[in-house]
Design a protein around this motif. Sequence first.
Motif, PDB file in Angstrom:
ATOM      1  N   ALA A  49       0.833  -1.210   0.000  1.00  0.00           N
ATOM      2  CA  ALA A  49       0.000   0.000   0.000  1.00  0.00           C
ATOM      3  C   ALA A  49       0.865   1.257   0.000  1.00  0.00           C
ATOM      4  CB  ALA A  49      -0.934  -0.021   1.208  1.00  0.00           C
ATOM      5  N   VAL A  50       1.933   1.225   0.802  1.00  0.00           N
ATOM      6  CA  VAL A  50       2.815   2.402   0.866  1.00  0.00           C
ATOM      7  C   VAL A  50       3.493   2.624  -0.485  1.00  0.00           C
ATOM      8  CG1 VAL A  50       4.906   3.322   1.921  1.00  0.00           C
ATOM      9  CG2 VAL A  50       3.181   2.198   3.346  1.00  0.00           C
ATOM     10  N   VAL A  51       3.976   1.520  -1.075  1.00  0.00           N
ATOM     11  CA  VAL A  51       4.648   1.634  -2.378  1.00  0.00           C
ATOM     12  C   VAL A  51       3.660   2.127  -3.435  1.00  0.00           C
ATOM     13  CG1 VAL A  51       5.755   0.306  -4.218  1.00  0.00           C
ATOM     14  CG2 VAL A  51       6.412  -0.077  -1.844  1.00  0.00           C
ATOM     15  N   ALA A  52       2.419   1.612  -3.390  1.00  0.00           N
ATOM     16  CA  ALA A  52       1.400   2.035  -4.369  1.00  0.00           C
ATOM     17  C   ALA A  52       1.102   3.522  -4.222  1.00  0.00           C
ATOM     18  CB  ALA A  52       0.137   1.213  -4.174  1.00  0.00           C
ATOM     19  N   LEU A  53       1.089   4.004  -2.980  1.00  0.00           N
ATOM     20  CA  LEU A  53       0.838   5.430  -2.754  1.00  0.00           C
ATOM     21  C   LEU A  53       1.996   6.269  -3.305  1.00  0.00           C
ATOM     22  CD1 LEU A  53      -1.115   7.467  -1.471  1.00  0.00           C
ATOM     23  CD2 LEU A  53       0.247   7.300   0.618  1.00  0.00           C
ATOM     24  N   ARG A  54       3.223   5.803  -3.036  1.00  0.00           N
ATOM     25  CA  ARG A  54       4.392   6.532  -3.558  1.00  0.00           C
ATOM     26  C   ARG A  54       4.378   6.521  -5.084  1.00  0.00           C
ATOM     27  NH1 ARG A  54       8.718   7.599  -0.219  1.00  0.00           N
ATOM     28  NH2 ARG A  54      10.134   7.415  -2.000  1.00  0.00           N
ATOM     29  N   ALA A  55       3.996   5.383  -5.652  1.00  0.00           N
ATOM     30  CA  ALA A  55       3.961   5.278  -7.117  1.00  0.00           C
ATOM     31  C   ALA A  55       2.924   6.233  -7.690  1.00  0.00           C
ATOM     32  CB  ALA A  55       3.654   3.843  -7.519  1.00  0.00           C
ATOM     33  N   ALA A  56       1.788   6.370  -7.005  1.00  0.00           N
ATOM     34  CA  ALA A  56       0.744   7.280  -7.494  1.00  0.00           C
ATOM     35  C   ALA A  56       1.268   8.709  -7.519  1.00  0.00           C
ATOM     36  CB  ALA A  56      -0.497   7.171  -6.604  1.00  0.00           C
ATOM     37  N   PHE A  57       1.989   9.104  -6.469  1.00  0.00           N
ATOM     38  CA  PHE A  57       2.520  10.466  -6.427  1.00  0.00           C
ATOM     39  C   PHE A  57       3.674  10.646  -7.416  1.00  0.00           C
ATOM     40  CE2 PHE A  57       0.058  10.942  -2.596  1.00  0.00           C
ATOM     41  CZ  PHE A  57      -0.241  12.291  -2.589  1.00  0.00           C
ATOM     42  N   LEU A 113     -12.858  11.381  -6.336  1.00  0.00           N
ATOM     43  CA  LEU A 113     -13.195  10.097  -6.949  1.00  0.00           C
ATOM     44  C   LEU A 113     -13.179   8.959  -5.936  1.00  0.00           C
ATOM     45  CD1 LEU A 113     -11.198  10.337 -10.305  1.00  0.00           C
ATOM     46  CD2 LEU A 113     -13.509  11.131  -9.779  1.00  0.00           C
ATOM     47  N   GLY A 114     -12.532   9.164  -4.797  1.00  0.00           N
ATOM     48  CA  GLY A 114     -12.521   8.123  -3.763  1.00  0.00           C
ATOM     49  C   GLY A 114     -11.532   7.012  -4.042  1.00  0.00           C
ATOM     50  N   ASN A 115     -10.524   7.264  -4.879  1.00  0.00           N
ATOM     51  CA  ASN A 115      -9.516   6.216  -5.144  1.00  0.00           C
ATOM     52  C   ASN A 115      -8.668   5.974  -3.901  1.00  0.00           C
ATOM     53  OD1 ASN A 115     -10.534   6.437  -7.661  1.00  0.00           O
ATOM     54  ND2 ASN A 115      -8.627   6.941  -8.689  1.00  0.00           N
ATOM     55  N   VAL A 116      -8.303   4.734  -3.685  1.00  0.00           N
ATOM     56  CA  VAL A 116      -7.404   4.408  -2.569  1.00  0.00           C
ATOM     57  C   VAL A 116      -6.276   3.535  -3.111  1.00  0.00           C
ATOM     58  CG1 VAL A 116      -9.168   4.569  -0.779  1.00  0.00           C
ATOM     59  CG2 VAL A 116      -8.779   2.390  -1.937  1.00  0.00           C
ATOM     60  N   SER A 117      -5.151   3.572  -2.413  1.00  0.00           N
ATOM     61  CA  SER A 117      -3.991   2.800  -2.877  1.00  0.00           C
ATOM     62  C   SER A 117      -3.890   1.474  -2.139  1.00  0.00           C
ATOM     63  CB  SER A 117      -2.719   3.622  -2.660  1.00  0.00           C
ATOM     64  OG  SER A 117      -2.597   3.937  -1.284  1.00  0.00           O
ATOM     65  N   PHE A 118      -4.888   1.151  -1.330  1.00  0.00           N
ATOM     66  CA  PHE A 118      -4.777  -0.069  -0.514  1.00  0.00           C
ATOM     67  C   PHE A 118      -5.914  -1.040  -0.826  1.00  0.00           C
ATOM     68  CE2 PHE A 118      -6.537   3.488   1.825  1.00  0.00           C
ATOM     69  CZ  PHE A 118      -7.790   3.034   2.207  1.00  0.00           C
ATOM     70  N   ASP A 119      -6.240  -1.155  -2.105  1.00  0.00           N
ATOM     71  CA  ASP A 119      -7.266  -2.122  -2.513  1.00  0.00           C
ATOM     72  C   ASP A 119      -6.939  -3.532  -2.055  1.00  0.00           C
ATOM     73  OD1 ASP A 119      -9.412  -0.911  -3.636  1.00  0.00           O
ATOM     74  OD2 ASP A 119      -8.507  -0.703  -5.614  1.00  0.00           O
ATOM     75  N   ILE A 120      -5.636  -3.803  -1.918  1.00  0.00           N
ATOM     76  CA  ILE A 120      -5.203  -5.148  -1.528  1.00  0.00           C
ATOM     77  C   ILE A 120      -5.771  -5.510  -0.146  1.00  0.00           C
ATOM     78  CG2 ILE A 120      -3.067  -4.383  -0.408  1.00  0.00           C
ATOM     79  CD1 ILE A 120      -1.703  -6.796  -1.739  1.00  0.00           C
ATOM     80  N   LEU A 121      -6.121  -4.495   0.640  1.00  0.00           N
ATOM     81  CA  LEU A 121      -6.627  -4.764   1.987  1.00  0.00           C
ATOM     82  C   LEU A 121      -8.132  -5.006   2.003  1.00  0.00           C
ATOM     83  CD1 LEU A 121      -4.551  -2.223   4.090  1.00  0.00           C
ATOM     84  CD2 LEU A 121      -4.383  -4.699   4.082  1.00  0.00           C
ATOM     85  N   ARG A 122      -8.777  -5.032   0.841  1.00  0.00           N
ATOM     86  CA  ARG A 122     -10.212  -5.283   0.831  1.00  0.00           C
ATOM     87  C   ARG A 122     -10.515  -6.735   1.236  1.00  0.00           C
ATOM     88  NH1 ARG A 122     -14.990  -3.514  -1.763  1.00  0.00           N
ATOM     89  NH2 ARG A 122     -13.943  -1.766  -2.720  1.00  0.00           N
ATOM     90  N   HIS A 123      -9.699  -7.651   0.741  1.00  0.00           N
ATOM     91  CA  HIS A 123     -10.026  -9.067   0.959  1.00  0.00           C
ATOM     92  C   HIS A 123      -9.134  -9.749   1.991  1.00  0.00           C
ATOM     93  CE1 HIS A 123     -12.988  -8.899  -2.154  1.00  0.00           C
ATOM     94  NE2 HIS A 123     -12.117  -8.410  -3.000  1.00  0.00           N
ATOM     95  N   LEU A 124      -8.019  -9.109   2.341  1.00  0.00           N
ATOM     96  CA  LEU A 124      -7.117  -9.763   3.304  1.00  0.00           C
ATOM     97  C   LEU A 124      -7.751  -9.931   4.683  1.00  0.00           C
ATOM     98  CD1 LEU A 124      -4.349 -10.985   3.497  1.00  0.00           C
ATOM     99  CD2 LEU A 124      -3.424  -8.746   4.091  1.00  0.00           C
ATOM    100  N   PRO A 125      -8.441  -8.921   5.232  1.00  0.00           N
ATOM    101  CA  PRO A 125      -8.984  -9.092   6.595  1.00  0.00           C
ATOM    102  C   PRO A 125      -9.980 -10.242   6.716  1.00  0.00           C
ATOM    103  CG  PRO A 125      -8.901  -6.772   6.043  1.00  0.00           C
ATOM    104  CD  PRO A 125      -8.576  -7.512   4.785  1.00  0.00           C
ATOM    105  N   TRP A 126     -10.914 -10.361   5.779  1.00  0.00           N
ATOM    106  CA  TRP A 126     -11.899 -11.433   5.968  1.00  0.00           C
ATOM    107  C   TRP A 126     -11.280 -12.797   5.725  1.00  0.00           C
ATOM    108  CZ3 TRP A 126     -13.154 -14.889   2.226  1.00  0.00           C
ATOM    109  CH2 TRP A 126     -13.056 -14.520   0.883  1.00  0.00           C
ATOM    110  N   THR A 139      -8.775  10.977   6.877  1.00  0.00           N
ATOM    111  CA  THR A 139      -9.986  10.480   7.551  1.00  0.00           C
ATOM    112  C   THR A 139     -10.833   9.649   6.600  1.00  0.00           C
ATOM    113  OG1 THR A 139      -9.949  12.518   8.828  1.00  0.00           O
ATOM    114  CG2 THR A 139     -11.966  11.213   8.925  1.00  0.00           C
ATOM    115  N   ALA A 140     -10.980  10.125   5.359  1.00  0.00           N
ATOM    116  CA  ALA A 140     -11.808   9.393   4.391  1.00  0.00           C
ATOM    117  C   ALA A 140     -11.193   8.035   4.080  1.00  0.00           C
ATOM    118  CB  ALA A 140     -11.957  10.219   3.114  1.00  0.00           C
ATOM    119  N   GLN A 141      -9.851   7.984   4.006  1.00  0.00           N
ATOM    120  CA  GLN A 141      -9.207   6.709   3.687  1.00  0.00           C
ATOM    121  C   GLN A 141      -9.358   5.722   4.848  1.00  0.00           C
ATOM    122  OE1 GLN A 141      -5.551   6.908   1.520  1.00  0.00           O
ATOM    123  NE2 GLN A 141      -6.808   7.749  -0.100  1.00  0.00           N
TER     124      GLN A 141
END
Lengths: 226, 448
Positions: A31-39, A54-67, A137-139
């Motif tokens: 997620a950190v690397v994806a955020l740096r890459a976006a910038f 638009l509500g884009n987030v760089s941590f989509d990978i965390l959508r399915h990991l917790p469950w 806060t939104a993220q």
Amino acid sequence: MTRALFWKEWLKVRAAFVALAAAHVAAGVWAVVALRAAFAAEHPESVWYQAAVLGNVSFDILRHLPWAGGLALACAQHLPETRGKRLRLTLHLPVTMQRALSCSLALGLGLCGCLAAWDLAVVGLSAAARFPREIVTAQLAALAPWEAAGLAAYLGATSLLFEPTTAGRAQLLLVAAGVAAVFLLPAAPGAWGHPGALTLGLTLLAALTAVPFLAVSRQRLTGKNQ
Amino acid sequence: MHAAALGRIALALATCLVAAVWLPLGLDALLGLRSVRSIALFSPVAGQFVFREYLTPRQEAALPAAEAGLAEHGLLHRDASGNALSRTDFENALPFQYAESLRVRGLLPVTIQGRAFDAEALRQGRLILGIRPADVAGGRPDPGLHALLDSRPDRVTLVFPEDRFRLAGRLEFVNADHNAPDPALTEAVNAALAAAGFVFPATAAYGRDTLLKPFDAGWFLTDAAGGLYQLRRVRDLPQVARVSLPPGEGVAHVQVQEAAGGAALGLMVGTSGTVYRLGGDLGLRALPCRGYDPARHWLKAVIDPFGDACIVDDAAAIAAAYRPAGGGPEIRAARAVPSGEPGPGTMVSWLLCPLRLTLTPETSDFVAPTLAVGGLWSALGAGLWAAVAGAYAWRKGGAAAVPLAAACGAAGGLGGLVMLFWTPHRPCASPLDDNPVACPAVAGAPNG
């Protein structure tokens, strides 16, 4: 005795927890690397626009990991009890079944909470370095229901593993999946900030927390695993 | 109360909630239930409103033979009297909306009320503005940060500035390159606002935070005194203009929607309920929108050189009004939305699921759980499933098992019946009391 119960539970889940912690660390780094890459790829104001509007987030990978982690942790913790019919050993301990199960759930939920706290900390701190507080806060608000899905998956899988009947397992599977799906609903960051949504989410989690006690009770009453 | 008894109630609650959320969605898909909004537009050619409506397959099959041939995949066009129109007639009646269709049919230039219009004149004469319930304050998450674009007259394309502003009493600009406040810009903008008579704190900001628009109208800010101000940025300098509100009128909502040509900047909803067209010169013109409820209705203002039309609709009905530009009586029309009318599928759905918990209602961008019941059919369904669940529970677990099972059947409908798996067998006296001593340890029996 309580410490011993916690220690027993920890011995069962420690390998799975270490594996999950490693996965969450890797996801956090991603997620950190994806955020740096976006910038690095775009001007900061464009990334701000994508995040704020638009509500884009760089941590989509965390959508399915917790469950998925909640499922894995519940299996690691409770499969040995139910498959090996070791639950009856707990009944011989000088504590009530409720207390033993409370310790078990507390440890599992605590470990899920630790992983969620790590995710939130990584996302929050990495976002705070690049974004103003509104976007941070939104993220965090976007990540929170995904972590809640992890708790729901853990509690649902725990109930399902303790449930002695096939029909009951089918119902618990549907209910747990239905609750997790509520938390994984596609929604804009901050969309769970509605009071009704918070009430529904907390009600569902609180209800799922009480269900394992019923499932264990049914095991005892049906004579299974004893 | 034992933890297991609490668990049984909790499971019943979770089951009913999950059933109320997901089962109605499954039934909608299974029974082909969908509600599609109607469209109403005023035809300056015919001098009346014309409608496009969606019919369910059952409604389409029930059409008279004369109308059945005019329906296309459930879409049927009608005039204000309810007479069916062909798609071609519908489009020809709306030259401002279907100018390209008229062009390819060789009908241009078209003469409307004595005035000739070619394709370009039709395109320039058309203006459509709208507000969704989710656009209105409180209907969506507020990003809290807004971009004040630079409206340079010598540049065609819009670009995002390096900063965004937030409302913190005063406006505060934050620079994206440094993720830090920009004191110089903040001071300059607030000074410009104060010079124009703006009374701090700013209470709301309305704008359109995108580059996908023909030009930038800036942000409309409301101040502590209830005034409305337009804030723009031209060559990096703030420009503030006050919008002159009608006497006694306040600002409930501003929907900024920059229209090509700059003739209109959007719509303003007043605290009196009146809807105004916000012109490029910041002038307000009242539109004939009566009965508009911003929390429930979609609003569409369709403006052409001959008059203003205002259409408000929800899932059940559509109402439209037209005010001729040259004066004269208003023309009104209203119709029910055909696909919103209850049919056999809807009744079956309510019968099987007496409660419907919609997580993301159309009127909000929030996850806003909204409970709905279907009147008589919900009541019948709740009674039916409560009776079924109660009777089963009474037979298997005695009278003490009935209340929880009946409640689950009534609230969860068909989905709530799965709680019957958990109905205790005798002699477990109460479903809310788990005393293992009282129950026989019969392996395999669904006790508890």
